[in-house]
Design a protein around this motif. Structure first.
Motif, PDB file in Angstrom:
ATOM      1  N   ARG A 155       0.764  -1.307   0.043  1.00  0.00           N
ATOM      2  CA  ARG A 155      -0.156   0.021  -0.162  1.00  0.00           C
ATOM      3  C   ARG A 155       0.912   1.422   0.035  1.00  0.00           C
ATOM      4  O   ARG A 155       1.911   1.284   0.717  1.00  0.00           O
ATOM      5  N   ILE A 156       0.529   2.233  -0.519  1.00  0.00           N
ATOM      6  CA  ILE A 156       0.905   3.475  -0.615  1.00  0.00           C
ATOM      7  C   ILE A 156       0.255   4.401   0.604  1.00  0.00           C
ATOM      8  O   ILE A 156      -1.021   4.297   0.579  1.00  0.00           O
ATOM      9  N   VAL A 157       0.841   5.139   1.289  1.00  0.00           N
ATOM     10  CA  VAL A 157       0.466   5.844   2.303  1.00  0.00           C
ATOM     11  C   VAL A 157       0.957   7.477   2.161  1.00  0.00           C
ATOM     12  O   VAL A 157       2.177   7.662   2.001  1.00  0.00           O
ATOM     13  N   CYS A 158      -0.153   8.442   2.326  1.00  0.00           N
ATOM     14  CA  CYS A 158       0.302   9.781   1.821  1.00  0.00           C
ATOM     15  C   CYS A 158      -0.457  10.741   3.078  1.00  0.00           C
ATOM     16  O   CYS A 158      -1.599  10.322   3.458  1.00  0.00           O
ATOM     17  N   ASP A 159       0.217  11.438   3.648  1.00  0.00           N
ATOM     18  CA  ASP A 159      -0.210  12.430   4.466  1.00  0.00           C
ATOM     19  C   ASP A 159      -0.434  13.715   4.007  1.00  0.00           C
ATOM     20  O   ASP A 159       0.436  14.276   3.417  1.00  0.00           O
ATOM     21  N   PHE A 160      -1.756  14.445   3.983  1.00  0.00           N
ATOM     22  CA  PHE A 160      -2.231  15.493   3.496  1.00  0.00           C
ATOM     23  C   PHE A 160      -2.331  16.626   4.548  1.00  0.00           C
ATOM     24  O   PHE A 160      -3.109  16.195   5.612  1.00  0.00           O
ATOM     25  N   LYS A 161      -1.869  17.594   4.231  1.00  0.00           N
ATOM     26  CA  LYS A 161      -2.003  18.725   5.467  1.00  0.00           C
ATOM     27  C   LYS A 161      -3.328  19.338   5.497  1.00  0.00           C
ATOM     28  O   LYS A 161      -3.831  20.057   4.440  1.00  0.00           O
ATOM     29  N   ARG A 162      -3.981  19.007   6.605  1.00  0.00           N
ATOM     30  CA  ARG A 162      -5.138  19.945   6.713  1.00  0.00           C
ATOM     31  C   ARG A 162      -5.986  19.586   8.299  1.00  0.00           C
ATOM     32  O   ARG A 162      -5.683  18.371   8.734  1.00  0.00           O
ATOM     33  N   GLU A 163      -6.555  20.502   8.723  1.00  0.00           N
ATOM     34  CA  GLU A 163      -6.967  20.310  10.022  1.00  0.00           C
ATOM     35  C   GLU A 163      -8.499  20.178   9.750  1.00  0.00           C
ATOM     36  O   GLU A 163      -9.306  20.805   9.081  1.00  0.00           O
ATOM     37  N   THR A 164      -9.001  18.935  10.237  1.00  0.00           N
ATOM     38  CA  THR A 164     -10.343  18.445   9.898  1.00  0.00           C
ATOM     39  C   THR A 164     -10.573  17.306  10.915  1.00  0.00           C
ATOM     40  O   THR A 164      -9.877  16.824  11.674  1.00  0.00           O
ATOM     41  N   ASP A 165     -11.977  17.202  11.037  1.00  0.00           N
ATOM     42  CA  ASP A 165     -12.572  16.230  11.780  1.00  0.00           C
ATOM     43  C   ASP A 165     -13.437  15.312  11.279  1.00  0.00           C
ATOM     44  O   ASP A 165     -14.353  14.754  11.747  1.00  0.00           O
ATOM     45  N   ILE A 166     -12.900  14.722   9.956  1.00  0.00           N
ATOM     46  CA  ILE A 166     -13.711  13.680   9.486  1.00  0.00           C
ATOM     47  C   ILE A 166     -13.685  12.291  10.070  1.00  0.00           C
ATOM     48  O   ILE A 166     -12.649  12.128  10.753  1.00  0.00           O
ATOM     49  N   LYS A 167     -14.812  11.691   9.486  1.00  0.00           N
ATOM     50  CA  LYS A 167     -14.601  10.335  10.373  1.00  0.00           C
ATOM     51  C   LYS A 167     -13.910   9.442   9.274  1.00  0.00           C
ATOM     52  O   LYS A 167     -13.574   9.706   8.184  1.00  0.00           O
ATOM     53  N   SER A 168     -13.631   8.309   9.765  1.00  0.00           N
ATOM     54  CA  SER A 168     -12.859   7.335   9.038  1.00  0.00           C
ATOM     55  C   SER A 168     -13.612   6.923   7.742  1.00  0.00           C
ATOM     56  O   SER A 168     -14.882   6.797   7.876  1.00  0.00           O
ATOM     57  N   PHE A 169     -12.985   6.780   6.418  1.00  0.00           N
ATOM     58  CA  PHE A 169     -13.648   6.634   5.207  1.00  0.00           C
ATOM     59  C   PHE A 169     -12.829   5.404   4.849  1.00  0.00           C
ATOM     60  O   PHE A 169     -11.627   5.330   4.715  1.00  0.00           O
ATOM     61  N   PHE A 179      -5.715  -0.518  -8.026  1.00  0.00           N
ATOM     62  CA  PHE A 179      -6.047   0.102  -6.479  1.00  0.00           C
ATOM     63  C   PHE A 179      -7.309  -0.513  -5.820  1.00  0.00           C
ATOM     64  O   PHE A 179      -8.511  -0.274  -6.410  1.00  0.00           O
ATOM     65  N   THR A 180      -7.197  -1.433  -4.864  1.00  0.00           N
ATOM     66  CA  THR A 180      -8.159  -2.231  -4.373  1.00  0.00           C
ATOM     67  C   THR A 180      -9.091  -1.613  -3.185  1.00  0.00           C
ATOM     68  O   THR A 180     -10.084  -1.994  -3.080  1.00  0.00           O
ATOM     69  N   LYS A 181      -8.340  -0.615  -2.544  1.00  0.00           N
ATOM     70  CA  LYS A 181      -9.121  -0.073  -1.372  1.00  0.00           C
ATOM     71  C   LYS A 181      -8.374   1.410  -1.008  1.00  0.00           C
ATOM     72  O   LYS A 181      -7.356   1.477  -1.246  1.00  0.00           O
ATOM     73  N   ILE A 182      -9.045   2.134  -0.789  1.00  0.00           N
ATOM     74  CA  ILE A 182      -8.757   3.553  -0.054  1.00  0.00           C
ATOM     75  C   ILE A 182      -9.599   3.743   1.006  1.00  0.00           C
ATOM     76  O   ILE A 182     -10.486   3.755   1.255  1.00  0.00           O
ATOM     77  N   ARG A 183      -8.330   4.028   1.881  1.00  0.00           N
ATOM     78  CA  ARG A 183      -8.758   4.289   3.346  1.00  0.00           C
ATOM     79  C   ARG A 183      -8.422   5.737   3.715  1.00  0.00           C
ATOM     80  O   ARG A 183      -7.166   6.069   3.567  1.00  0.00           O
ATOM     81  N   ILE A 184      -8.934   6.660   4.571  1.00  0.00           N
ATOM     82  CA  ILE A 184      -8.766   7.928   4.946  1.00  0.00           C
ATOM     83  C   ILE A 184      -9.025   7.978   6.261  1.00  0.00           C
ATOM     84  O   ILE A 184     -10.088   7.854   6.872  1.00  0.00           O
ATOM     85  N   GLY A 185      -8.193   8.399   7.080  1.00  0.00           N
ATOM     86  CA  GLY A 185      -8.072   8.790   8.540  1.00  0.00           C
ATOM     87  C   GLY A 185      -7.690   9.845   9.148  1.00  0.00           C
ATOM     88  O   GLY A 185      -6.780  10.444   8.324  1.00  0.00           O
ATOM     89  N   ASN A 186      -8.232  10.412   9.998  1.00  0.00           N
ATOM     90  CA  ASN A 186      -7.902  11.854  10.604  1.00  0.00           C
ATOM     91  C   ASN A 186      -6.828  11.764  11.520  1.00  0.00           C
ATOM     92  O   ASN A 186      -6.825  10.886  12.503  1.00  0.00           O
ATOM     93  N   HIS A 187      -6.001  12.777  11.446  1.00  0.00           N
ATOM     94  CA  HIS A 187      -4.837  12.903  12.393  1.00  0.00           C
ATOM     95  C   HIS A 187      -4.890  14.461  12.859  1.00  0.00           C
ATOM     96  O   HIS A 187      -5.206  15.270  12.361  1.00  0.00           O
ATOM     97  N   LYS A 188      -3.836  14.766  13.862  1.00  0.00           N
ATOM     98  CA  LYS A 188      -3.897  16.324  14.442  1.00  0.00           C
ATOM     99  C   LYS A 188      -2.962  16.894  13.331  1.00  0.00           C
ATOM    100  O   LYS A 188      -1.844  16.580  13.030  1.00  0.00           O
ATOM    101  N   GLY A 189      -3.640  17.800  12.513  1.00  0.00           N
ATOM    102  CA  GLY A 189      -2.746  18.727  11.583  1.00  0.00           C
ATOM    103  C   GLY A 189      -2.777  18.137  10.275  1.00  0.00           C
ATOM    104  O   GLY A 189      -2.265  18.707   9.138  1.00  0.00           O
ATOM    105  N   TYR A 190      -3.368  16.851  10.054  1.00  0.00           N
ATOM    106  CA  TYR A 190      -3.290  16.096   8.633  1.00  0.00           C
ATOM    107  C   TYR A 190      -4.265  15.033   8.712  1.00  0.00           C
ATOM    108  O   TYR A 190      -4.694  14.379   9.660  1.00  0.00           O
ATOM    109  N   TYR A 191      -4.549  14.320   7.454  1.00  0.00           N
ATOM    110  CA  TYR A 191      -5.417  13.344   7.406  1.00  0.00           C
ATOM    111  C   TYR A 191      -4.522  12.444   6.609  1.00  0.00           C
ATOM    112  O   TYR A 191      -3.713  12.532   5.686  1.00  0.00           O
ATOM    113  N   ARG A 192      -4.687  10.980   6.783  1.00  0.00           N
ATOM    114  CA  ARG A 192      -3.830  10.134   6.250  1.00  0.00           C
ATOM    115  C   ARG A 192      -4.795   9.220   5.216  1.00  0.00           C
ATOM    116  O   ARG A 192      -5.639   8.894   5.455  1.00  0.00           O
ATOM    117  N   VAL A 193      -3.921   9.307   3.792  1.00  0.00           N
ATOM    118  CA  VAL A 193      -4.750   8.315   2.785  1.00  0.00           C
ATOM    119  C   VAL A 193      -3.757   7.114   2.552  1.00  0.00           C
ATOM    120  O   VAL A 193      -2.684   7.162   2.520  1.00  0.00           O
TER     121      VAL A 193
END
Length: 217
Positions: A155-169, A179-193
């Motif tokens: 898997r490829i892991v990318c962190d994008f800069k953004r303050e957000t409170d999104i739920k896990s996707f 590309f079999t699956k895409i997951r997005i999770g929220n962290h402090k100051g960024y979200y991870r794809v």
């Protein structure tokens, strides 16, 4: 009596006896002897070989064959060509209709490649993902902070800069995509794809006007 004996011996020595009655007659000794090979084997039409997802270049093809006398030999051909591990490698000795079918399939695949375009596979309000073969286009205004590759699953892991409170996707992608699956999770100051892949790859990330392109290799 003596004359009769001498005559018999003369006739015996003048006969052209064969050295070995089990060999072919004179003029045929150069023909290889056959063994007890099963001659009722079905003729080769087509066999397939599927390589693992780590395969990228085919360097050589080696064929091991059995001769008339039962001895085994090998013959190789040097290639040095890139390959797509998703497609099987064919060993074929068929012509006619089967060969024409293969040619038609090849032509159809080339036409499809020319007409291929990006298809949206996942999206949330500030980032969208579009795939086309080995390329993944990521449309976003957010900056990539870091990107790296992990295994098990690959898997490829990318962190994008953004303050957000999104739920896990989580989005499962159809089987016909690399590309079999895409997951997005929220962290402090960024979200991870996290982009899960169908096999082992390297990748190259390029920045474009409205986001990024990830190309698998």
């Amino acid at each position: 009596m003596l004359k009769t004996t001498v005559l018999i011996l003369f006739l015996m020595t003048s006969l052209s006896a064969r050295e070995n009655p089990f060999f072919p007659s004179t003029g045929e000794k150069d023909i290889p002897l056959t063994s007890n090979i099963n001659t009722e084997l079905s003729p080769l039409k087509r066999a397939t070989l599927t390589l693992p997802s780590t395969a990228r270049v085919i360097e050589r093809v080696t064929v091991e064959y059995k001769s008339l006398d039962g001895s085994k030999h090998t013959q190789s051909i040097e290639l040095e060509n890139t390959i797509d591990w998703h497609l099987p490698i064919f060993v074929s000795q068929s012509y006619g209709s089967d060969e024409r079918k293969v040619q038609r399939v090849d032509k159809t695949q080339k036409v499809k490649k020319k007409k291929s375009s990006y298809k949206k596979i996942a999206s949330i309000k500030f980032i969208s993902f579009y795939s086309s073969g080995k390329k993944l286009k990521v449309i976003t205004e957010d900056k990539v902070l870091r990107d790296f590759l992990l295994v098990k699953p690959h898997r490829i892991v990318c962190d994008f800069k953004r303050e957000t409170d999104i739920k896990s996707f989580v989005k499962e992608i159809p089987k016909n995509s690399l590309f079999t699956k895409i997951r997005i999770g929220n962290h402090k100051g960024y979200y991870r794809v996290v982009i899960e892949l169908d096999g082992y790859y390297r990748y190259k990330m390029s920045e474009i006007e409205k986001g990024y392109i990830f190309e698998l290799r």
